[in-house]
Write an enzyme that holds these catalytic residues in place. Sequence first.
Site, PDB file in Angstrom:
ATOM      1  N   ASP A   1       0.816  -1.224   0.000  1.00 49.16           N
ATOM      2  CA  ASP A   1       0.000   0.000   0.000  1.00 49.16           C
ATOM      3  C   ASP A   1       0.846   1.268   0.000  1.00 49.16           C
ATOM      4  O   ASP A   1       0.375   2.330   0.421  1.00 49.16           O
ATOM      5  CB  ASP A   1      -0.950   0.005   1.210  1.00 49.16           C
ATOM      6  CG  ASP A   1      -1.858  -1.209   1.198  1.00 49.16           C
ATOM      7  OD1 ASP A   1      -2.178  -1.724   2.275  1.00 49.16           O
ATOM      8  OD2 ASP A   1      -2.197  -1.672   0.098  1.00 49.16           O
TER       9      ASP A   1
HETATM   10  N1  LIG Z   1       2.818  -6.576  -3.254  1.00 45.09           N
HETATM   11  C1  LIG Z   1       1.613  -6.008  -2.980  1.00 45.09           C
HETATM   12  N2  LIG Z   1       0.502  -6.783  -2.980  1.00 45.09           N
HETATM   13  C2  LIG Z   1      -0.708  -6.207  -2.713  1.00 45.09           C
HETATM   14  C3  LIG Z   1      -0.805  -4.835  -2.399  1.00 45.09           C
HETATM   15  C4  LIG Z   1       0.393  -4.043  -2.440  1.00 45.09           C
HETATM   16  O1  LIG Z   1       0.372  -2.807  -2.214  1.00 45.09           O
HETATM   17  N3  LIG Z   1       1.576  -4.667  -2.728  1.00 45.09           N
HETATM   18  N4  LIG Z   1      -2.038  -4.297  -2.020  1.00 45.09           N
HETATM   19  C5  LIG Z   1      -2.984  -5.305  -1.513  1.00 45.09           C
HETATM   20  C6  LIG Z   1      -4.378  -4.879  -1.138  1.00 45.09           C
HETATM   21  N5  LIG Z   1      -4.509  -4.816   0.312  1.00 45.09           N
HETATM   22  C7  LIG Z   1      -4.953  -3.629   0.808  1.00 45.09           C
HETATM   23  O2  LIG Z   1      -5.402  -2.778   0.031  1.00 45.09           O
HETATM   24  C8  LIG Z   1      -4.222  -5.940   1.149  1.00 45.09           C
HETATM   25  C9  LIG Z   1      -4.639  -7.209   0.768  1.00 45.09           C
HETATM   26  C10 LIG Z   1      -4.346  -8.315   1.570  1.00 45.09           C
HETATM   27  C11 LIG Z   1      -3.643  -8.181   2.739  1.00 45.09           C
HETATM   28  C12 LIG Z   1      -3.324  -9.407   3.524  1.00 45.09           C
HETATM   29  O3  LIG Z   1      -2.883  -9.319   4.656  1.00 45.09           O
HETATM   30  N6  LIG Z   1      -3.550 -10.597   2.888  1.00 45.09           N
HETATM   31  C13 LIG Z   1      -3.184 -11.900   3.476  1.00 45.09           C
HETATM   32  C14 LIG Z   1      -4.262 -12.936   3.203  1.00 45.09           C
HETATM   33  C15 LIG Z   1      -5.624 -12.469   3.689  1.00 45.09           C
HETATM   34  C16 LIG Z   1      -6.700 -13.489   3.277  1.00 45.09           C
HETATM   35  O4  LIG Z   1      -6.360 -14.607   2.866  1.00 45.09           O
HETATM   36  O5  LIG Z   1      -7.897 -13.132   3.395  1.00 45.09           O
HETATM   37  C17 LIG Z   1      -1.912 -12.400   2.771  1.00 45.09           C
HETATM   38  O6  LIG Z   1      -1.753 -12.142   1.545  1.00 45.09           O
HETATM   39  O7  LIG Z   1      -1.161 -13.121   3.434  1.00 45.09           O
HETATM   40  C18 LIG Z   1      -3.228  -6.911   3.136  1.00 45.09           C
HETATM   41  C19 LIG Z   1      -3.516  -5.788   2.348  1.00 45.09           C
HETATM   42  C20 LIG Z   1      -3.118  -6.412  -2.548  1.00 45.09           C
HETATM   43  N7  LIG Z   1      -1.827  -6.986  -2.738  1.00 45.09           N
END
Ligand SMILES: Nc1nc2c(c(=O)[nH]1)N[C@@H](CN(C=O)c1ccc(C(=O)N[C@@H](CCC(=O)O)C(=O)O)cc1)CN2
Length: 289
Positions: free
Chosen positions: A234
């Site tokens: 983000d």
């Molecule tokens: N490399 C990046 N990937 C993503 C970004 C980014 O800026 N850089 N933005 C996110 C979107 N997001 C908030 O807007 C966000 C999405 C997911 C997570 C998170 O903690 N996901 C967990 C899994 C959660 C689940 O399974 O429900 C994870 O990936 O381990 C935080 C912020 C999209 N991707």
Amino acid sequence: MNSEQRPDIARLVISCPDQHGIVAAVSELIFDIGGNIITLDQYSTGVENGQFFQRTVFHLPGFAQRRQTVQQEVEERLAKRFSMEFHLTAADEPKRVAIFASKTDHCLLDLLWRHRRGDLPMDISMVVSNHPDLESDVRRFGIDFLHIPVDRDNKDAAEAEHLKLLRGKVDLVVLARYMQILSPYFLAEVGVPIINIHHSFLPAFIGAGPYQKAKDRGVKLIGATAHYVTEDLDEGPIIEQDVIRVSHADDVAQLTRFGADVERAVLSRAVKWHCEDRVIRHGSTTIVF
Ligand SMILES: Nc1nc2c(c(=O)[nH]1)N[C@@H](CN(C=O)c1ccc(C(=O)N[C@@H](CCC(=O)O)C(=O)O)cc1)CN2
């Protein structure tokens, strides 16, 4: 279809160290090849060691057939002389876009609905989701839906599948409340820009659960931010933001409802501007013409 999407409309977007003569040279080249400038927007970060940016839209009869020649003219007459980065596009050539979503539907459906109305100059190649929930909604728009489950044990394999679908087939990926963090490997391999919608007015409330954080902080404004995706969660270059007023009486559910309208509008504007070649990345920021 807006006025720019007619045939024979070219867009030239440039970035180079600021110096004398850039605008004259660009205008002269367009004149010499028989083009007619429709719009020209420019910005410099400063005359001393500044960076210059320009977006020029021009009409050029037969551009579709002459594009390669024009590309070479720009290379030879501008890029070398001014140490310029540029891209030359055809306004009537829509970007091929893949949309990633999870379970939340409002941002995805807003993009599909605006696209169906002809408000977004793009071709939606596919929707990819880590959940099956939105399949019937997407197929109702006549768009392919690929359900690729993701969990902490299969993330690499899932991303490999994503890359097979995307490589060479899309020009942009849009994360429409896609709730998976993309790996550095994926970002390095995908080869196209990725736009994400974060449901807060960044830099406030990075990461998960921003509406709960907003409630806990007692904010009077909540917002949404569309940004390019980088390894730093983000924190990528911001493209568009907006806010809406809220009060102490609004619970998290109400903040989420109010916020959804802002998220949809912000993401759609950001996607539209990117597809119109209006957004130039400059370090951790953007210039939006
Ligand atoms: N490399 C990046 N990937 C993503 C970004 C980014 O800026 N850089 N933005 C996110 C979107 N997001 C908030 O807007 C966000 C999405 C997911 C997570 C998170 O903690 N996901 C967990 C899994 C959660 C689940 O399974 O429900 C994870 O990936 O381990 C935080 C912020 C999209 N991707």
